[in-house]
Design a protein around this motif. Structure first.
Motif, PDB file in Angstrom:
ATOM      1  N   GLU A  78       1.250  -1.264  -0.114  1.00 34.13           N
ATOM      2  CA  GLU A  78      -0.157   0.109  -0.023  1.00 34.13           C
ATOM      3  C   GLU A  78       0.685   0.851   0.173  1.00 34.13           C
ATOM      4  OE1 GLU A  78      -2.426  -0.751   3.678  1.00 34.13           O
ATOM      5  OE2 GLU A  78      -3.805  -1.908   2.651  1.00 34.13           O
ATOM      6  N   ASN A  79       2.467   1.203   0.624  1.00 32.46           N
ATOM      7  CA  ASN A  79       2.412   2.438   0.860  1.00 32.46           C
ATOM      8  C   ASN A  79       3.985   2.244  -0.923  1.00 32.46           C
ATOM      9  OD1 ASN A  79       1.292   4.073   3.386  1.00 32.46           O
ATOM     10  ND2 ASN A  79       2.363   1.884   3.589  1.00 32.46           N
ATOM     11  N   ASN A  80       3.591   1.431  -1.255  1.00 31.09           N
ATOM     12  CA  ASN A  80       4.777   1.291  -2.460  1.00 31.09           C
ATOM     13  C   ASN A  80       6.798   1.254  -2.149  1.00 31.09           C
ATOM     14  OD1 ASN A  80       5.236   1.008  -4.839  1.00 31.09           O
ATOM     15  ND2 ASN A  80       5.243   2.761  -5.559  1.00 31.09           N
ATOM     16  N   CYS A  81       6.353   0.579  -1.087  1.00 25.95           N
ATOM     17  CA  CYS A  81       8.153   0.659  -0.118  1.00 25.95           C
ATOM     18  C   CYS A  81       8.764  -0.191  -1.057  1.00 25.95           C
ATOM     19  CB  CYS A  81       7.420   0.000   0.799  1.00 25.95           C
ATOM     20  SG  CYS A  81       6.643   1.210   2.363  1.00 25.95           S
ATOM     21  N   ASP A  82       9.951  -0.141  -1.192  1.00 33.04           N
ATOM     22  CA  ASP A  82      11.161  -1.049  -1.927  1.00 33.04           C
ATOM     23  C   ASP A  82      10.988  -2.460  -1.668  1.00 33.04           C
ATOM     24  OD1 ASP A  82      12.861  -0.600  -0.357  1.00 33.04           O
ATOM     25  OD2 ASP A  82      14.050   0.885  -1.606  1.00 33.04           O
ATOM     26  N   GLU A  83      11.836  -3.145  -1.473  1.00 35.36           N
ATOM     27  CA  GLU A  83      12.622  -4.688  -0.930  1.00 35.36           C
ATOM     28  C   GLU A  83      13.413  -4.678   0.093  1.00 35.36           C
ATOM     29  OE1 GLU A  83      12.942  -3.609  -4.795  1.00 35.36           O
ATOM     30  OE2 GLU A  83      10.946  -5.566  -5.257  1.00 35.36           O
ATOM     31  N   GLN A  84      14.169  -3.222  -0.021  1.00 31.36           N
ATOM     32  CA  GLN A  84      14.627  -3.345   0.993  1.00 31.36           C
ATOM     33  C   GLN A  84      13.858  -2.725   2.940  1.00 31.36           C
ATOM     34  OE1 GLN A  84      17.352  -3.719   0.141  1.00 31.36           O
ATOM     35  NE2 GLN A  84      18.990  -2.623   1.383  1.00 31.36           N
ATOM     36  N   THR A  85      12.974  -2.186   1.878  1.00 35.09           N
ATOM     37  CA  THR A  85      11.646  -2.043   3.855  1.00 35.09           C
ATOM     38  C   THR A  85      12.191  -3.353   4.278  1.00 35.09           C
ATOM     39  OG1 THR A  85      11.011  -0.567   2.304  1.00 35.09           O
ATOM     40  CG2 THR A  85       9.762  -1.572   4.869  1.00 35.09           C
ATOM     41  N   LEU A  86      11.835  -4.833   4.263  1.00 38.28           N
ATOM     42  CA  LEU A  86      11.356  -5.852   4.560  1.00 38.28           C
ATOM     43  C   LEU A  86      13.224  -5.966   5.515  1.00 38.28           C
ATOM     44  CD1 LEU A  86       9.904  -8.397   2.498  1.00 38.28           C
ATOM     45  CD2 LEU A  86       9.665  -7.379   4.674  1.00 38.28           C
ATOM     46  N   ALA A  87      14.433  -5.870   4.853  1.00 37.12           N
ATOM     47  CA  ALA A  87      16.081  -6.545   4.937  1.00 37.12           C
ATOM     48  C   ALA A  87      15.927  -5.585   6.277  1.00 37.12           C
ATOM     49  CB  ALA A  87      16.667  -6.001   3.856  1.00 37.12           C
ATOM     50  N   LEU A  88      15.380  -4.097   6.635  1.00 38.55           N
ATOM     51  CA  LEU A  88      15.810  -2.855   7.582  1.00 38.55           C
ATOM     52  C   LEU A  88      14.385  -3.496   8.477  1.00 38.55           C
ATOM     53  CD1 LEU A  88      16.987  -0.360   8.896  1.00 38.55           C
ATOM     54  CD2 LEU A  88      15.637   0.417   7.203  1.00 38.55           C
ATOM     55  N   ALA A  89      14.131  -4.035   7.810  1.00 40.51           N
ATOM     56  CA  ALA A  89      13.258  -4.791   9.134  1.00 40.51           C
ATOM     57  C   ALA A  89      13.166  -5.600  10.178  1.00 40.51           C
ATOM     58  CB  ALA A  89      11.572  -4.982   8.737  1.00 40.51           C
ATOM     59  N   GLU A  90      14.227  -6.668   9.539  1.00 37.89           N
ATOM     60  CA  GLU A  90      15.367  -7.277   9.958  1.00 37.89           C
ATOM     61  C   GLU A  90      16.175  -7.201  10.606  1.00 37.89           C
ATOM     62  OE1 GLU A  90      15.807 -10.240   6.361  1.00 37.89           O
ATOM     63  OE2 GLU A  90      13.745 -10.989   6.585  1.00 37.89           O
ATOM     64  N   GLU A  91      16.626  -5.981  10.325  1.00 36.11           N
ATOM     65  CA  GLU A  91      17.396  -5.626  10.865  1.00 36.11           C
ATOM     66  C   GLU A  91      17.432  -5.358  12.375  1.00 36.11           C
ATOM     67  OE1 GLU A  91      20.091  -2.806   9.025  1.00 36.11           O
ATOM     68  OE2 GLU A  91      20.640  -4.476   6.938  1.00 36.11           O
ATOM     69  N   LYS A  92      16.047  -3.998  12.703  1.00 37.86           N
ATOM     70  CA  LYS A  92      15.451  -3.805  13.354  1.00 37.86           C
ATOM     71  C   LYS A  92      14.718  -4.962  14.657  1.00 37.86           C
ATOM     72  CE  LYS A  92      14.746   0.550  11.132  1.00 37.86           C
ATOM     73  NZ  LYS A  92      13.715   2.296  11.324  1.00 37.86           N
ATOM     74  N   ILE A  93      14.080  -5.502  13.779  1.00 36.73           N
ATOM     75  CA  ILE A  93      13.926  -6.917  14.512  1.00 36.73           C
ATOM     76  C   ILE A  93      14.972  -7.695  15.878  1.00 36.73           C
ATOM     77  CG2 ILE A  93      13.311  -9.341  14.562  1.00 36.73           C
ATOM     78  CD1 ILE A  93      11.001  -8.343  12.023  1.00 36.73           C
ATOM     79  N   ALA A  94      16.155  -8.051  14.851  1.00 38.55           N
ATOM     80  CA  ALA A  94      17.458  -7.766  15.457  1.00 38.55           C
ATOM     81  C   ALA A  94      17.690  -7.081  16.631  1.00 38.55           C
ATOM     82  CB  ALA A  94      18.632  -8.550  14.686  1.00 38.55           C
ATOM     83  N   TYR A  95      17.297  -5.731  16.632  1.00 39.99           N
ATOM     84  CA  TYR A  95      18.712  -5.054  17.505  1.00 39.99           C
ATOM     85  C   TYR A  95      17.185  -4.794  18.323  1.00 39.99           C
ATOM     86  CZ  TYR A  95      18.452  -0.065  19.471  1.00 39.99           C
ATOM     87  OH  TYR A  95      18.703   0.755  20.215  1.00 39.99           O
ATOM     88  N   LEU A  96      15.592  -4.938  18.342  1.00 35.77           N
ATOM     89  CA  LEU A  96      14.921  -4.955  19.370  1.00 35.77           C
ATOM     90  C   LEU A  96      14.679  -6.159  20.280  1.00 35.77           C
ATOM     91  CD1 LEU A  96      11.680  -3.444  17.801  1.00 35.77           C
ATOM     92  CD2 LEU A  96      13.393  -2.447  19.448  1.00 35.77           C
ATOM     93  N   LYS A  97      15.383  -7.373  19.846  1.00 33.01           N
ATOM     94  CA  LYS A  97      14.927  -8.716  20.366  1.00 33.01           C
ATOM     95  C   LYS A  97      17.109  -8.057  21.282  1.00 33.01           C
ATOM     96  CE  LYS A  97      12.724 -12.082  17.558  1.00 33.01           C
ATOM     97  NZ  LYS A  97      13.289 -13.163  16.827  1.00 33.01           N
ATOM     98  N   SER A  98      18.114  -8.182  21.040  1.00 28.07           N
ATOM     99  CA  SER A  98      19.279  -7.636  21.717  1.00 28.07           C
ATOM    100  C   SER A  98      18.713  -6.728  22.905  1.00 28.07           C
ATOM    101  CB  SER A  98      20.132  -7.394  20.473  1.00 28.07           C
ATOM    102  OG  SER A  98      20.345  -6.223  20.459  1.00 28.07           O
ATOM    103  N   LYS A  99      18.326  -6.063  22.510  1.00 28.74           N
ATOM    104  CA  LYS A  99      18.271  -4.533  23.283  1.00 28.74           C
ATOM    105  C   LYS A  99      16.765  -5.124  24.335  1.00 28.74           C
ATOM    106  CE  LYS A  99      16.260   0.491  24.034  1.00 28.74           C
ATOM    107  NZ  LYS A  99      15.806   1.354  23.210  1.00 28.74           N
ATOM    108  N   LYS A 100      15.951  -6.190  24.384  1.00 25.66           N
ATOM    109  CA  LYS A 100      14.842  -6.661  24.876  1.00 25.66           C
ATOM    110  C   LYS A 100      16.197  -7.606  25.908  1.00 25.66           C
ATOM    111  CE  LYS A 100      11.085  -9.477  25.940  1.00 25.66           C
ATOM    112  NZ  LYS A 100      10.112 -10.322  25.206  1.00 25.66           N
ATOM    113  N   SER A 101      16.407  -8.081  25.206  1.00 26.44           N
ATOM    114  CA  SER A 101      17.794  -8.920  26.292  1.00 26.44           C
ATOM    115  C   SER A 101      18.566  -8.657  27.330  1.00 26.44           C
ATOM    116  CB  SER A 101      18.198  -9.954  25.024  1.00 26.44           C
ATOM    117  OG  SER A 101      19.028  -9.421  24.314  1.00 26.44           O
ATOM    118  N   THR A 102      19.098  -7.911  26.353  1.00 30.42           N
ATOM    119  CA  THR A 102      20.170  -6.879  27.543  1.00 30.42           C
ATOM    120  C   THR A 102      19.528  -6.434  29.374  1.00 30.42           C
ATOM    121  OG1 THR A 102      19.955  -4.777  26.672  1.00 30.42           O
ATOM    122  CG2 THR A 102      21.583  -6.348  26.006  1.00 30.42           C
ATOM    123  N   LEU A 103      17.970  -5.977  28.291  1.00 31.34           N
ATOM    124  CA  LEU A 103      17.247  -5.337  30.235  1.00 31.34           C
ATOM    125  C   LEU A 103      17.287  -6.039  30.879  1.00 31.34           C
ATOM    126  CD1 LEU A 103      15.516  -2.830  27.511  1.00 31.34           C
ATOM    127  CD2 LEU A 103      16.722  -2.834  29.073  1.00 31.34           C
TER     128      LEU A 103
END
Length: 104
Positions: A78-103
């Protein structure tokens, strides 16, 4: 899965020989709303995922994966995003998971 979540529900319903009315009753919906869901005119309510899993004897984790992947795909489309959107989202998920585990 190469179908929308609504189409997936319709396929499950027809493969199990259920009418719209029968499945709607099992999901505590009216048949008009279920028809809209199956035809991608309305979103399926996340709160009913457990009921859907029970009705069709599905693994809830796999069902949640199907549901959320559909939501994500629709937003990207719907937002006409490119394929890089998914790759960046996966990186952000990994970041959020690592941040949660340190807390923890």
């Amino acid at each position: 899965m190469r179908e929308t979540f609504g189409e997936y529900i319709k396929r499950l319903r027809t493969e199990n020989c259920l009418t719209l009315t029968q499945l709607a009753a099992k999901l505590d919906l009216d048949s008009a709303n279920l028809s809209k869901i199956e035809n991608n005119k309305r979103e399926f309510d996340q709160k009913r995922l457990i009921l859907l899993a029970e009705v069709f004897n599905l693994d809830i984790l796999k069902l949640r994966t199907e549901y959320f992947s559909d939501l994500i795909a629709k937003k990207i489309y719907e937002n006409n995003c490119d394929e890089q959107t998914l790759a960046l989202a996966e990186e952000k998920i990994a970041y959020l998971k690592s941040k949660k585990s340190t807390l923890s």
